[in-house]
Each structure stands twice: as structure tokens, then as C-alpha cells.
Scaffold this motif. Structure first.
Motif, PDB file in Angstrom:
ATOM      1  N   GLY A 363       0.794  -1.216   0.000  1.00 17.07           N
ATOM      2  CA  GLY A 363       0.000   0.000   0.000  1.00 17.07           C
ATOM      3  C   GLY A 363       0.830   1.270   0.000  1.00 17.07           C
ATOM      4  O   GLY A 363       0.368   2.316  -0.457  1.00 17.07           O
ATOM      5  N   LYS A 364       2.070   1.192   0.493  1.00 19.70           N
ATOM      6  CA  LYS A 364       2.917   2.384   0.582  1.00 19.70           C
ATOM      7  C   LYS A 364       3.713   2.629  -0.692  1.00 19.70           C
ATOM      8  O   LYS A 364       3.858   3.769  -1.136  1.00 19.70           O
ATOM      9  N   THR A 365       4.254   1.550  -1.266  1.00 23.49           N
ATOM     10  CA  THR A 365       5.150   1.713  -2.414  1.00 23.49           C
ATOM     11  C   THR A 365       4.526   1.311  -3.739  1.00 23.49           C
ATOM     12  O   THR A 365       5.067   1.637  -4.797  1.00 23.49           O
ATOM     13  N   GLY A 366       3.408   0.560  -3.682  1.00 24.76           N
ATOM     14  CA  GLY A 366       2.788   0.060  -4.901  1.00 24.76           C
ATOM     15  C   GLY A 366       3.465  -1.165  -5.483  1.00 24.76           C
ATOM     16  O   GLY A 366       3.006  -1.709  -6.495  1.00 24.76           O
ATOM     17  N   ARG A 367       4.521  -1.641  -4.856  1.00 22.68           N
ATOM     18  CA  ARG A 367       5.286  -2.742  -5.432  1.00 22.68           C
ATOM     19  C   ARG A 367       4.577  -4.079  -5.221  1.00 22.68           C
ATOM     20  O   ARG A 367       3.726  -4.235  -4.337  1.00 22.68           O
ATOM     21  N   LEU A 368       4.938  -5.044  -6.074  1.00 22.65           N
ATOM     22  CA  LEU A 368       4.302  -6.354  -6.076  1.00 22.65           C
ATOM     23  C   LEU A 368       5.256  -7.414  -5.537  1.00 22.65           C
ATOM     24  O   LEU A 368       6.454  -7.376  -5.809  1.00 22.65           O
ATOM     25  N   ALA A 369       4.690  -8.390  -4.811  1.00 22.30           N
ATOM     26  CA  ALA A 369       5.466  -9.523  -4.326  1.00 22.30           C
ATOM     27  C   ALA A 369       4.641 -10.790  -4.503  1.00 22.30           C
ATOM     28  O   ALA A 369       3.446 -10.802  -4.169  1.00 22.30           O
ATOM     29  N   PRO A 370       5.227 -11.876  -5.030  1.00 21.10           N
ATOM     30  CA  PRO A 370       4.445 -13.094  -5.265  1.00 21.10           C
ATOM     31  C   PRO A 370       3.924 -13.686  -3.955  1.00 21.10           C
ATOM     32  O   PRO A 370       4.609 -13.682  -2.941  1.00 21.10           O
ATOM     33  N   VAL A 371       2.699 -14.207  -4.018  1.00 20.98           N
ATOM     34  CA  VAL A 371       2.093 -14.876  -2.874  1.00 20.98           C
ATOM     35  C   VAL A 371       2.405 -16.367  -2.969  1.00 20.98           C
ATOM     36  O   VAL A 371       2.048 -17.020  -3.957  1.00 20.98           O
ATOM     37  N   ALA A 372       3.065 -16.893  -1.978  1.00 20.59           N
ATOM     38  CA  ALA A 372       3.476 -18.295  -2.004  1.00 20.59           C
ATOM     39  C   ALA A 372       2.265 -19.219  -2.019  1.00 20.59           C
ATOM     40  O   ALA A 372       1.286 -19.000  -1.301  1.00 20.59           O
ATOM     41  N   GLY A 373       2.331 -20.236  -2.868  1.00 15.21           N
ATOM     42  CA  GLY A 373       1.290 -21.248  -2.914  1.00 15.21           C
ATOM     43  C   GLY A 373      -0.005 -20.807  -3.555  1.00 15.21           C
ATOM     44  O   GLY A 373      -1.019 -21.499  -3.432  1.00 15.21           O
ATOM     45  N   ALA A 374       0.009 -19.664  -4.267  1.00 16.86           N
ATOM     46  CA  ALA A 374      -1.230 -19.132  -4.841  1.00 16.86           C
ATOM     47  C   ALA A 374      -1.308 -19.284  -6.349  1.00 16.86           C
ATOM     48  O   ALA A 374      -2.246 -18.780  -6.976  1.00 16.86           O
ATOM     49  N   ASP A 375      -0.341 -19.976  -6.969  1.00 20.22           N
ATOM     50  CA  ASP A 375      -0.356 -20.133  -8.426  1.00 20.22           C
ATOM     51  C   ASP A 375      -1.516 -21.031  -8.863  1.00 20.22           C
ATOM     52  O   ASP A 375      -1.890 -21.972  -8.170  1.00 20.22           O
ATOM     53  N   LEU A 376      -2.064 -20.728 -10.028  1.00 20.29           N
ATOM     54  CA  LEU A 376      -3.124 -21.539 -10.616  1.00 20.29           C
ATOM     55  C   LEU A 376      -2.719 -21.910 -12.034  1.00 20.29           C
ATOM     56  O   LEU A 376      -2.467 -21.028 -12.867  1.00 20.29           O
ATOM     57  N   ALA A 377      -2.638 -23.207 -12.319  1.00 22.85           N
ATOM     58  CA  ALA A 377      -2.350 -23.661 -13.677  1.00 22.85           C
ATOM     59  C   ALA A 377      -3.617 -23.513 -14.514  1.00 22.85           C
ATOM     60  O   ALA A 377      -4.671 -24.034 -14.162  1.00 22.85           O
ATOM     61  N   LEU A 378      -3.507 -22.787 -15.625  1.00 24.49           N
ATOM     62  CA  LEU A 378      -4.670 -22.535 -16.478  1.00 24.49           C
ATOM     63  C   LEU A 378      -4.186 -22.283 -17.896  1.00 24.49           C
ATOM     64  O   LEU A 378      -3.352 -21.397 -18.120  1.00 24.49           O
TER      65      LEU A 378
END
Length: 439
Positions: A363-378
């Protein structure tokens, strides 16, 4: 309650839905995907978003669902099917907000090919639809009670040139991107008096007056040679707007003037332009989606080729931007992404690596970080739409002004414990001050 009962209850509880589009048939697209087509019995995936993770609920058969939008008052989903072997079409579905089940309300064929974008006028009496391949714009009347599409009431051939050439096939198109018009989206000004249509082929933003289901050409605003504007979004608070330039890999910022609205003149003026790529990157890249966060602090632009999302911070006094990061999407060809209603997550569809990634948003910097275990194969994901279904008992006020309707919508959602997702713009999410948890 047993674990099985809890799982069933969670699956049917109201909450944030995510609609994921996938490409089903590569042979009828205007471009060349390199992932795996999802196949003729697939297309649209309905998922529940629960604390940063996607829980698929069901799959709906649909040809190349390339763009989707949710009705601002009704639980209706609009899906555009993209193809160049015939005219594209709009399909409307009634949505059960508890289960995510879809029931088809109706389908309307467009008068152009590669149908790619939809926006609603005030009160959602009409939808304006963009067809990329031939630059055709359609206005479709909607049933005010059910949201069902009733038919095309206007077709308009967009172009700024007296003569131009229609590309004939996919190879011709990819080699000659600017020989003719290629309208890529359409966006209403917040006062609903104007519609802005970025055109990659015409290399400009077309401006139309709008009234009672009718588009009237007014002006076009040219961009730097070769920029090829794709999508367009207004800042939620400041008199500025942004466009992601697909061919030039740039973010274009515009000043916006809505004074003396009866005067016919250009309402946007190019203010500044910034690269979305790091210095020294020379490989092929095409800008994809553009989003502005709810508070208007950050602009996000995806890079297809560099496989990243560029993050720009917005000066809250001037509307000018500074690039603060370029984040790896950890996949190939991030064609589209969505920001969660709570503002804490971004979900990215990597078209050519057949996966959907979830990132946390600072919320402060706007930067993105991957969420562990949240990938979806599609297979071949191409679109991400977050939705908080409308409360079943919600009262619709189609005669109110756009602002009043938005205020009442926010009040209705807040009172019922629901989040607000939609404003006049597809690329902006409503203020998180009215939000609850992403679940």
C-alpha cells in the motif's frame, strides 16, 4: 460443523468472485499466442478469491472470451468473444452470486471482428463495444430490468484517414499494424458526455460526444509516431488520464479539460510520456493492460515480452508520474491483470506460460510480491475480472446521475458488508475506505 460441511459452506458463501478468460481457439485470433489453447469445451473459469488464493468453482464453454465486464447494478456478466473469421459477439449471463453459476440471458452479434472491449453509459441503458480488427464501434441497447442485450442500435466505422487498407489475415495484420484503424477500447468520461477510443492503427485517441445511445465524432488526439495506444483510463481524482501504448512500450499521460462541456473541442492533451521498459531492453515487447489503484497513487502497466508490470507513482498535485519499479510477473506474456477490490492483491494472467499468478500489493510503495502457494495452472489465460456480486435485495436507481448512482451503490454495498468494485472506469477500483477483507 464437519470439515466437509465447512468446505461446502465456504464454496457457496457470498464473497469475491474472479472471472478468468482463456483462449480456446488460436486459429481465429488476430495475433499468435504461444501457450496451450484451453479447447472448445472451455473458455470462462469462475473462481472464488479467498485470502489471496483462487478457488475454481466451474468452467463455462465460451469461444475466446477476450473481455468481460459486470453490470453496475445487476448480477449480470457480459462476455466478448474474439474472432476474425466472422464477426464477434456479446453474450450476457445472469450470475448467482453465491454459487458462481452462470445462466445465459442472450447473445448479440457485432458488426465488426475481434470484439475486444465494452463500457456502459449512465444507467447502463446501453453498452458501447469496440471491435479491434476493423475499427468498428457498436452501441447495444440493454434491457433495463434484466440487463439482457437487445440489439445493435448504432454501428460506426472509426478512422481518421480518408483512405486506409483493411488487413486481410493474421500474418498481414502482424506485419502492418498501422495500415488501418484498430480500435482497442472505449472509455466514458466520468460525466458520460464523451467517449474516448484509443486506436492502435490510427495512432491516436478518438473523442466522441455521447447522448442517448448515439456516438458523434468530435476530435482525435494524435500520439507520437509508432506509439499505438491500446487502453485508456481516467485518474479517480485528478484531471488526468493515462494510456498504455502497445507498440511504443510507453505510458502516455494526458491532461483533461471538462470545462464548458457544450463546446466541441479536444478534451485531452498529451502531458508526458514514459517508457515501461528498462533501459537497454531491445527485444520485442507489447504493452498489455493498464490499471490505476483506488486512491490514484499508482499506475500499473503490463509488458508482454519483457514479462513484467511497470509501476508508476502519481504526483497527487500535478498528476505527473515517476516510474518506481518494474516487477517480474514470473511467467510469459502478461496480457491482462486485475487488482482485488480490497486493493491488497494483483492477479496476473500469463498467456503463454499457461498460469495465473497472485501478487501482494504494498500500500505504501505500490510494489508487487508473489504470494506463495497461490499459483493456478490454467491454459492460455487472457483476462482477469474481480467482482463482488450485488446484494440480492439491492434497489436499482437507473434514473440517478452517474455520481449519485455511484454514491448509492457504495452506501448499499457498505451497509451489506460488500465491497465496491466498479466506478465509471474498468481500470479503476473504488476507494478502499468502503472495503472489507478479500474473501
Amino acid at each position: 460443523m464437519t470439515a466437509t460441511e465447512l468446505s461446502q459452506e465456504t464454496a457457496h458463501a457470498p464473497g469475491t468472485l474472479v472471472f478468468l478468460g482463456t483462449y480456446t481457439d488460436y486459429s481465429v485470433l488476430p495475433h499468435y499466442p504461444y501457450g496451450t489453447p484451453s479447447g472448445e469445451n472451455h473458455g470462462l473459469v469462475v473462481a472464488r478469491f479467498n485470502h489471496g488464493k483462487l478457488l475454481p468453482l466451474r468452467t463455462v464453454k465460451c469461444l475466446n472470451p477476450a473481455f468481460m465486464k459486470y453490470h453496475p447494478y445487476l448480477n449480470v456478466l457480459y462476455v466478448l468473444s474474439e474472432c476474425i473469421d466472422r464477426n464477434g459477439y456479446l453474450t450476457a449471463y445472469s450470475v448467482d452470486g453465491r454459487t458462481g453459476e452462470l445462466s445465459e440471458l442472450g447473445r448479440v452479434d457485432m458488426t465488426g471482428k475481434s470484439t475486444c472491449y465494452i463500457s456502459f453509459d449512465k444507467g447502463a441503458r446501453h453498452a458501447v463495444i469496440t471491435n479491434y480488427w476493423d475499427g468498428m464501434l457498436n452501441v447495444v441497447q440493454l434491457d433495463e430490468r434484466t440487463g439482457a442485450p437487445l440489439g445493435v442500435v448504432q454501428s460506426h466505422q472509426q478512422t481518421r484517414r480518408a483512405t486506409w487498407r483493411q488487413v486481410q489475415d493474421r500474418a498481414d495484420h502482424m506485419a502492418n499494424r498501422q495500415d488501418g484503424p484498430h480500435a482497442h477500447c472505449n472509455v466514458f468520461h466520468p460525466n458520460y458526455r464523451w467517449v474516448f477510443v484509443p486506436d492502435l492503427g490510427d495512432n491516436c485517441i478518438h473523442q466522441y460526444g455521447y447522448k442517448d445511445g448515439r456516438l458523434t465524432p468530435q476530435a482525435h488526439v494524435p500520439l507520437a509516431p509508432g506509439d499505438g495506444p491500446r487502453h485508456f483510463v481516467f485518474h479517480p481524482k485528478l484531471p488526468v488520464a493515462f494510456s498504455g501504448c502497445e507498440l511504443g512500450s510507453r505510458l502516455q499521460v494526458f491532461s483533461v479539460d471538462d470545462s464548458n462541456p457544450d463546446e466541441v473541442r479536444p478534451r485531452i492533451t498529451p502531458l508526458e510520456s514514459h517508457p515501461t521498459l528498462p533501459e537497454g531492453f531491445t527485444a520485442t515487447n507489447y504493452v498489455g493492460e493498464i490499471k490505476v489503484d483506488a486512491e490514484g497513487r499508482f499506475v500499473y502497466v503490463s509488458n508482454r515480452g519483457h514479462n513484467s508490470i511497470a509501476v508508476f507513482e502519481v504526483d497527487q498535485a500535478t498528476g505527473r508520474v515517476t516510474r518506481v519499479a518494474i516487477e517480474d510477473t514470473l511467467g510469459k506474456t502478461p496480457r491482462h491483470f486485475g487488482l482485488s477490490p480490497c486493493g491488497r492483491f494483483a492477479v496476473v494472467g500469463d498467456q503463454d506460460s499457461d498460469n495465473v499468478k497472485t501478487f501482494s500489493v504494498c500500500g505504501k510503495t505500490g510494489r508487487l510480491a508473489p504470494v506463495a502457494g497461490a499459483d493456478l495452472a490454467l491454459n492460455s489465460p487472457n483476462f482477469v475480472l474481480f467482482v463482488r456480486p450485488h446484494p440480492e435485495a439491492r434497489v436499482v436507481h437507473p434514473t440517478l446521475s452517474g455520481l449519485a448512482a455511484s454514491v448509492m451503490a457504495a452506501a448499499s454495498h457498505a451497509a451489506s458488508g460488500h465491497e465496491v468494485e466498479h466506478t465509471a472506469e474498468e481500470g479503476i477500483l473504488a476507494s478502499p475506505t468502503a472495503m472489507v477483507a478479500c474473501s
